[in-house]
Design a protein around this motif. Structure first.
Motif, mmCIF file in Angstrom:
data_model
loop_
_atom_site.group_PDB
_atom_site.id
_atom_site.type_symbol
_atom_site.label_atom_id
_atom_site.label_comp_id
_atom_site.label_asym_id
_atom_site.label_seq_id
_atom_site.Cartn_x
_atom_site.Cartn_y
_atom_site.Cartn_z
ATOM 1 N N GLU A 62 0.817 -1.217 0.000
ATOM 2 C CA GLU A 62 0.000 0.000 0.000
ATOM 3 C C GLU A 62 0.848 1.264 0.000
ATOM 4 O OE1 GLU A 62 -2.705 -0.110 3.316
ATOM 5 O OE2 GLU A 62 -3.795 -1.843 2.523
ATOM 6 N N GLU A 63 1.894 1.286 0.812
ATOM 7 C CA GLU A 63 2.651 2.529 1.017
ATOM 8 C C GLU A 63 3.788 2.736 0.025
ATOM 9 O OE1 GLU A 63 3.835 2.746 5.111
ATOM 10 O OE2 GLU A 63 1.766 2.980 5.794
ATOM 11 N N ALA A 64 4.372 1.639 -0.485
ATOM 12 C CA ALA A 64 5.531 1.780 -1.375
ATOM 13 C C ALA A 64 5.328 1.120 -2.737
ATOM 14 C CB ALA A 64 6.777 1.198 -0.704
ATOM 15 N N GLY A 65 4.203 0.428 -2.915
ATOM 16 C CA GLY A 65 3.941 -0.223 -4.190
ATOM 17 C C GLY A 65 4.744 -1.491 -4.416
ATOM 18 N N LEU A 66 5.399 -1.996 -3.372
ATOM 19 C CA LEU A 66 6.227 -3.199 -3.505
ATOM 20 C C LEU A 66 5.406 -4.429 -3.129
ATOM 21 C CD1 LEU A 66 9.524 -1.905 -1.869
ATOM 22 C CD2 LEU A 66 9.055 -2.206 -4.314
ATOM 23 N N LYS A 67 5.341 -5.372 -4.056
ATOM 24 C CA LYS A 67 4.625 -6.624 -3.819
ATOM 25 C C LYS A 67 5.601 -7.665 -3.266
ATOM 26 C CE LYS A 67 1.335 -5.931 -7.655
ATOM 27 N NZ LYS A 67 1.032 -4.633 -7.259
ATOM 28 N N SER A 68 5.056 -8.713 -2.662
ATOM 29 C CA SER A 68 5.922 -9.735 -2.046
ATOM 30 C C SER A 68 6.854 -10.392 -3.065
ATOM 31 C CB SER A 68 5.090 -10.781 -1.313
ATOM 32 O OG SER A 68 4.188 -11.401 -2.200
ATOM 33 N N LYS A 69 6.509 -10.385 -4.350
ATOM 34 C CA LYS A 69 7.398 -10.949 -5.379
ATOM 35 C C LYS A 69 8.631 -10.064 -5.618
ATOM 36 C CE LYS A 69 5.103 -8.873 -9.411
ATOM 37 N NZ LYS A 69 6.081 -7.833 -9.631
ATOM 38 N N ASP A 70 8.598 -8.823 -5.125
ATOM 39 C CA ASP A 70 9.700 -7.875 -5.341
ATOM 40 C C ASP A 70 10.837 -8.029 -4.339
ATOM 41 O OD1 ASP A 70 8.443 -6.568 -7.525
ATOM 42 O OD2 ASP A 70 7.237 -5.360 -6.132
ATOM 43 N N PHE A 71 10.628 -8.807 -3.277
ATOM 44 C CA PHE A 71 11.641 -8.903 -2.221
ATOM 45 C C PHE A 71 11.589 -10.269 -1.554
ATOM 46 C CE2 PHE A 71 7.872 -6.681 -0.614
ATOM 47 C CZ PHE A 71 7.467 -7.554 0.378
ATOM 48 N N ASP A 72 12.633 -10.574 -0.813
ATOM 49 C CA ASP A 72 12.701 -11.775 0.019
ATOM 50 C C ASP A 72 12.770 -11.342 1.473
ATOM 51 O OD1 ASP A 72 12.847 -13.742 -2.061
ATOM 52 O OD2 ASP A 72 14.933 -13.160 -2.405
ATOM 53 N N VAL A 73 11.878 -11.883 2.298
ATOM 54 C CA VAL A 73 11.934 -11.630 3.738
ATOM 55 C C VAL A 73 13.004 -12.557 4.313
ATOM 56 C CG1 VAL A 73 10.670 -11.693 5.915
ATOM 57 C CG2 VAL A 73 9.510 -10.945 3.821
ATOM 58 N N LEU A 74 13.961 -12.003 5.041
ATOM 59 C CA LEU A 74 15.072 -12.784 5.588
ATOM 60 C C LEU A 74 14.664 -13.505 6.868
ATOM 61 C CD1 LEU A 74 16.508 -10.942 3.544
ATOM 62 C CD2 LEU A 74 18.377 -10.745 5.167
ATOM 63 N N ASP A 75 15.044 -14.757 6.959
ATOM 64 C CA ASP A 75 14.821 -15.519 8.185
ATOM 65 C C ASP A 75 15.770 -15.034 9.269
ATOM 66 O OD1 ASP A 75 12.853 -17.177 7.111
ATOM 67 O OD2 ASP A 75 14.323 -18.636 6.392
ATOM 68 N N GLY A 76 15.294 -15.019 10.497
ATOM 69 C CA GLY A 76 16.180 -14.767 11.623
ATOM 70 C C GLY A 76 16.245 -13.339 12.113
ATOM 71 N N TYR A 77 15.558 -12.416 11.412
ATOM 72 C CA TYR A 77 15.559 -11.025 11.889
ATOM 73 C C TYR A 77 14.126 -10.584 12.139
ATOM 74 C CZ TYR A 77 16.154 -6.044 12.437
ATOM 75 O OH TYR A 77 16.138 -4.777 12.944
ATOM 76 N N GLN A 78 13.896 -10.130 13.357
ATOM 77 C CA GLN A 78 12.627 -9.509 13.708
ATOM 78 C C GLN A 78 12.923 -8.521 14.823
ATOM 79 O OE1 GLN A 78 9.397 -12.263 14.316
ATOM 80 N NE2 GLN A 78 8.243 -10.777 15.499
ATOM 81 N N LYS A 79 12.436 -7.323 14.680
ATOM 82 C CA LYS A 79 12.689 -6.268 15.665
ATOM 83 C C LYS A 79 11.357 -5.751 16.184
ATOM 84 C CE LYS A 79 14.990 -2.974 17.824
ATOM 85 N NZ LYS A 79 15.871 -3.247 18.923
ATOM 86 N N GLU A 80 11.201 -5.799 17.505
ATOM 87 C CA GLU A 80 9.997 -5.267 18.133
ATOM 88 C C GLU A 80 10.356 -4.023 18.921
ATOM 89 O OE1 GLU A 80 6.767 -6.707 21.455
ATOM 90 O OE2 GLU A 80 7.341 -8.145 19.901
#
Length: 147
Positions: A62-80
């Motif tokens: 919605e905010e940047a126009g980037l779909k999930s096919k445009d990137f890979d979510v990296l395993d092992g990083y999550q910041k709260e």
């Protein structure tokens, strides 16, 4: 009552064809078109029935126009992060995602007025909140040590 939001810290690696520093890492920041016009990665509030990662993916599109096919979510990083907005507690969870094509077009929603790609120092300087600066530095360290 606490608020919850989720988003993605998006980064790209510049290759030798674009930069004299191959594999230089740049982070995407969006400038809000409201309030203090602060700079953050794409993020937003969790909708009913949605899980946190679904929220992060939806908000990024919605905010940047980037779909999930445009990137890979990296395993092992999550910041709260938890902080207060107008005296109301807010929790924000970020995942880290690498853009597949460094030249993909960013399409801003009306919630944002500008975007930029910056190295970690530039991104931290633009993002005035300490929690966000720490998240960007931790993300950079994670990327650098998990090649």
């Amino acid at each position: 009552m606490s608020r919850r939001a989720c988003g993605l810290i998006i980064f790209r690696r510049l290759n030798a064809a674009v930069s004299s520093k191959p594999n230089e890492i740049e982070f995407l920041l969006l400038q809000a078109s409201y309030g203090e016009h602060h700079w953050t990665p794409p993020k937003g509030h969790v909708d009913p029935g949605e899980d946190d990662l679904q929220t992060a993916l939806r908000e990024t599109e919605e905010e940047a126009g980037l779909k999930s096919k445009d990137f890979d979510v990296l395993d092992g990083y999550q910041k709260e992060m938890t902080y207060k907005v107008k005296n109301i507690p807010k929790t924000v969870i970020y995942w880290l995602a690498e853009l597949k094509d460094y030249a993909v077009e960013i399409k801003l929603s009306n919630e944002h007025q500008a975007f930029c790609w910056l190295n970690v120092d530039g991104a931290c300087k633009l993002s005035k909140y300490q929690e966000m600066q720490e998240a960007l530095r931790e993300a950079h360290l994670f990327i650098s040590t998990n090649k």
